[in-house]
Design a protein around this motif. Sequence first.
Motif, PDB file in Angstrom:
ATOM      1  N   GLN A 137       0.862  -1.235  -0.073  1.00  0.00           N
ATOM      2  CA  GLN A 137       0.039   0.042  -0.032  1.00  0.00           C
ATOM      3  C   GLN A 137       0.751   1.195   0.085  1.00  0.00           C
ATOM      4  O   GLN A 137       0.423   2.158  -0.615  1.00  0.00           O
ATOM      5  N   VAL A 138       2.035   1.206   0.837  1.00  0.00           N
ATOM      6  CA  VAL A 138       2.857   2.448   1.117  1.00  0.00           C
ATOM      7  C   VAL A 138       3.352   2.516  -0.666  1.00  0.00           C
ATOM      8  O   VAL A 138       3.726   3.664  -1.174  1.00  0.00           O
ATOM      9  N   GLU A 139       3.881   1.530  -1.260  1.00  0.00           N
ATOM     10  CA  GLU A 139       4.470   1.660  -2.697  1.00  0.00           C
ATOM     11  C   GLU A 139       3.484   2.003  -3.622  1.00  0.00           C
ATOM     12  O   GLU A 139       3.791   3.266  -4.468  1.00  0.00           O
ATOM     13  N   LEU A 140       2.319   1.727  -3.444  1.00  0.00           N
ATOM     14  CA  LEU A 140       1.018   1.946  -4.252  1.00  0.00           C
ATOM     15  C   LEU A 140       0.858   3.758  -4.097  1.00  0.00           C
ATOM     16  O   LEU A 140       0.628   4.332  -4.866  1.00  0.00           O
ATOM     17  N   ALA A 146       3.562  10.223  -7.388  1.00  0.00           N
ATOM     18  CA  ALA A 146       4.313  10.312  -8.551  1.00  0.00           C
ATOM     19  C   ALA A 146       3.509  10.727  -9.887  1.00  0.00           C
ATOM     20  O   ALA A 146       3.800  11.686 -10.487  1.00  0.00           O
ATOM     21  N   GLU A 147       2.577   9.857  -9.972  1.00  0.00           N
ATOM     22  CA  GLU A 147       1.547  10.077 -11.014  1.00  0.00           C
ATOM     23  C   GLU A 147       0.955  11.561 -10.964  1.00  0.00           C
ATOM     24  O   GLU A 147       0.812  12.430 -11.752  1.00  0.00           O
ATOM     25  N   LEU A 148       0.557  11.732  -9.625  1.00  0.00           N
ATOM     26  CA  LEU A 148      -0.002  12.909  -9.423  1.00  0.00           C
ATOM     27  C   LEU A 148       0.979  14.065  -9.667  1.00  0.00           C
ATOM     28  O   LEU A 148       0.495  15.299 -10.119  1.00  0.00           O
ATOM     29  N   ARG A 149       2.066  14.046  -9.176  1.00  0.00           N
ATOM     30  CA  ARG A 149       3.120  15.026  -9.333  1.00  0.00           C
ATOM     31  C   ARG A 149       3.266  15.228 -11.087  1.00  0.00           C
ATOM     32  O   ARG A 149       3.364  16.398 -11.507  1.00  0.00           O
ATOM     33  N   ARG A 150       3.488  14.195 -11.759  1.00  0.00           N
ATOM     34  CA  ARG A 150       3.578  14.253 -13.205  1.00  0.00           C
ATOM     35  C   ARG A 150       2.236  15.230 -13.613  1.00  0.00           C
ATOM     36  O   ARG A 150       2.428  15.908 -14.710  1.00  0.00           O
ATOM     37  N   GLU A 151       0.964  14.682 -13.295  1.00  0.00           N
ATOM     38  CA  GLU A 151      -0.134  15.264 -13.652  1.00  0.00           C
ATOM     39  C   GLU A 151      -0.098  16.672 -13.332  1.00  0.00           C
ATOM     40  O   GLU A 151      -0.441  17.707 -14.219  1.00  0.00           O
ATOM     41  N   LEU A 152       0.260  16.929 -12.100  1.00  0.00           N
ATOM     42  CA  LEU A 152       0.589  18.581 -11.881  1.00  0.00           C
ATOM     43  C   LEU A 152       1.423  19.312 -12.597  1.00  0.00           C
ATOM     44  O   LEU A 152       1.143  20.346 -13.132  1.00  0.00           O
ATOM     45  N   ASP A 153       2.726  18.541 -12.962  1.00  0.00           N
ATOM     46  CA  ASP A 153       3.619  19.271 -13.986  1.00  0.00           C
ATOM     47  C   ASP A 153       2.842  19.552 -15.477  1.00  0.00           C
ATOM     48  O   ASP A 153       3.093  20.596 -15.784  1.00  0.00           O
ATOM     49  N   SER A 376      -0.534  19.747  -3.051  1.00  0.00           N
ATOM     50  CA  SER A 376       0.180  18.428  -3.232  1.00  0.00           C
ATOM     51  C   SER A 376       1.854  18.796  -2.539  1.00  0.00           C
ATOM     52  O   SER A 376       2.250  17.650  -2.123  1.00  0.00           O
ATOM     53  N   GLN A 377       2.107  19.871  -2.548  1.00  0.00           N
ATOM     54  CA  GLN A 377       3.312  20.325  -1.797  1.00  0.00           C
ATOM     55  C   GLN A 377       3.167  19.973  -0.356  1.00  0.00           C
ATOM     56  O   GLN A 377       4.055  19.609   0.242  1.00  0.00           O
ATOM     57  N   SER A 378       1.969  20.263   0.319  1.00  0.00           N
ATOM     58  CA  SER A 378       1.752  20.192   1.653  1.00  0.00           C
ATOM     59  C   SER A 378       1.875  18.767   2.019  1.00  0.00           C
ATOM     60  O   SER A 378       2.455  18.143   3.052  1.00  0.00           O
ATOM     61  N   ARG A 398      -6.740  12.849  -5.828  1.00  0.00           N
ATOM     62  CA  ARG A 398      -7.043  12.526  -7.499  1.00  0.00           C
ATOM     63  C   ARG A 398      -8.299  12.698  -8.061  1.00  0.00           C
ATOM     64  O   ARG A 398      -8.121  12.948  -9.281  1.00  0.00           O
ATOM     65  N   GLU A 399      -9.178  12.539  -7.339  1.00  0.00           N
ATOM     66  CA  GLU A 399     -10.605  12.970  -7.984  1.00  0.00           C
ATOM     67  C   GLU A 399     -10.546  14.628  -8.310  1.00  0.00           C
ATOM     68  O   GLU A 399     -11.122  14.676  -9.428  1.00  0.00           O
ATOM     69  N   ASP A 400      -9.696  15.332  -7.627  1.00  0.00           N
ATOM     70  CA  ASP A 400      -9.642  16.752  -7.759  1.00  0.00           C
ATOM     71  C   ASP A 400      -8.870  16.933  -9.185  1.00  0.00           C
ATOM     72  O   ASP A 400      -9.242  17.821 -10.019  1.00  0.00           O
ATOM     73  N   CYS A 401      -7.549  16.023  -9.256  1.00  0.00           N
ATOM     74  CA  CYS A 401      -6.996  16.023 -10.491  1.00  0.00           C
ATOM     75  C   CYS A 401      -7.755  15.907 -11.709  1.00  0.00           C
ATOM     76  O   CYS A 401      -7.680  16.088 -12.744  1.00  0.00           O
ATOM     77  N   ARG A 402      -8.783  14.619 -11.483  1.00  0.00           N
ATOM     78  CA  ARG A 402      -9.542  14.276 -12.709  1.00  0.00           C
ATOM     79  C   ARG A 402     -10.414  15.168 -13.107  1.00  0.00           C
ATOM     80  O   ARG A 402     -10.383  15.436 -14.351  1.00  0.00           O
TER      81      ARG A 402
END
Length: 622
Positions: A137-140, A146-153, A376-378, A398-402
């Motif tokens: 679960q931690v790795e997931l 990381a995916e969220l960071r990429r999406e944010l970038d 995300s930074q927090s 994740r839902e907000d990003c979507r």
Amino acid sequence: MESPAEARTFSQVVFTDTPHSYPPGAALSCGYALTFQQSPRDWVGIFKVGWSTTKDYHTFVWVEPCLDVVGTESTGRAVFKEYYLPKDELEFYQFCYVDAAGQVRGASTPFCFKKPAGQSPESIGGEELLVIITQEQVELSQREKAELRRELDQTRGENETLKNDRQMERRQAAGLKEQNEQKEKEMSQLLKEMDQIKEQNEHLRSAVQEKGKETDRLKEQNEEKEKEMSQLLRDMDQIKEQNENTVQQTEEMMKQIEKRQRDAAEEQKQSSSRDAACRENEAHVQEKYDRATVKINTLQKEREQLRGRGDAQSAEINTLNFKIREQERELFKMKDGIQLLQVDLQSLEKEKQRLSAELQISQSLVHDMVAVKRESQSLQTSPSGQKTPQSCPDDNLREDCRTLAGQLQDAQRKLGAEREETRNAKRRSEILENELQQLREQLKKMVSTCEDAQRMSGKQELQLVEMRAAIAEAREVLADKDARIEGKEQIVTLVTREKEALARENETLVSDMERLRRALDDFQASPPAAAPRLQPDDTADSWQQQPENPEEMNPYENVGVVPGDTEEESLVCRLCQESFPGITQDELEQHEGSHRTCPYCPMLCDDMQQFVYEDHVYGHQL
């Protein structure tokens, strides 16, 4: 509950994996499958079991439309935040899919909000809570971060591009606004020029009407002059015939006078001088007649020229009327074009307002993205011991990003549509500029045609002035001819009177000569009488005796004396009031005819000069 018409559409959307209950205070999601084309205005709502209309929803979320082909089965998922979920654990709820028209397309099985059976307030009695999370679960969660960071970038880069695009659109909108203002100014200037051209056309129309009236008057005057000229020609022909008759009569009279005046030298000299004067007068009359004929020919030529000018002016007036009609048609076309330009300007202003509203929406999206970045930074800066209990906020993030990704897609589509609209606006502006250029060229052509019409009207005015001057000259010439004809008639009357007087004098002279000859023949034929003897007593009486009849004293003293001449009264001239004793009535009439009088008033003009006399006569004619 739902109506039969709504029940027929419930099977179009099927909700999958709907549990019997959901834990309270946590976000939830539901999956669904459908076979029709979605709309951005479709939504999924949570309804309390027993609802009657679509307005009885507790909360709802907008769906993310799928770009699959119509006719194939597609799936979707709706995510609800925990803040908006119902708090009542005793009621049952269900998901409902509602389209943009407000029609229910599908509903799920009922569910409720309950806590899990293993968790109770007694089991969670302590202040500290220990949560056990596995390494997977931690790795997931790390991969998801990381995916969220990429999406944010990626969203950050897209936001930068959107900002640049918005700035470019703002610049373009400002340029379009300036162009619109400039076009409005040009349109106002064109409207003013159109009004001026309309006024000039009205002036030209009135001038053309006046020219037409003047040409009609000139035609009437030309017709009158033609009638007068024909009358003058007939009068001249009559005068010519009269002159020929008078010449013949004078020649015959001269022959008779030459035959009768062989014995009277003095009378013959006087008659010869008078004949010379008559011949001179006839030569002068003939010369004046020739001049009159030449002038009449010139007037006929001028009349033909005036007629040609009148025809040319009428043709020019017709062409001017045709040009004015064409200019009016062009004016109506230009007005229609101006109205179309105004409509385009209004549409451009509406598009500008819509673009400004979309800019505000994009700015709000950028602010939302900045807020997501801060969250995300927090999350990244939070301690490791506190990462595990924040799985629910990660789900929310994740839902907000979507949702932001969906909003970014919508913004990109809107941006593409706006770009297309800006291109169309540019094309329209170019078309409008071309139309404005054409309108300017048409205005220049109309101004040039107006100037040509003004020049033509000036030329026509000059021609009218020349025609008026020519008509005035013709009137003067006709008046001069009338005066000359009257002078010729007076001269002819004087000559005829003088000839008649000479004829009467010749007849009296001939009768006197014959009477004298008879008296001389009688005297020569009679015998001489014997002289009487005188007595001495009768001498004194003989010396004192006077003849009772003077004619018996000297029979030759009364030779040539007409009886009744001594008792004739003196005649008085009616013009100069001078008395003439011992003249006949014919001689008095000849004397009165030698005076120069005005044909319009009883004024005696013997002492006047010729030009003064002509001005006096012309004054009566005016």
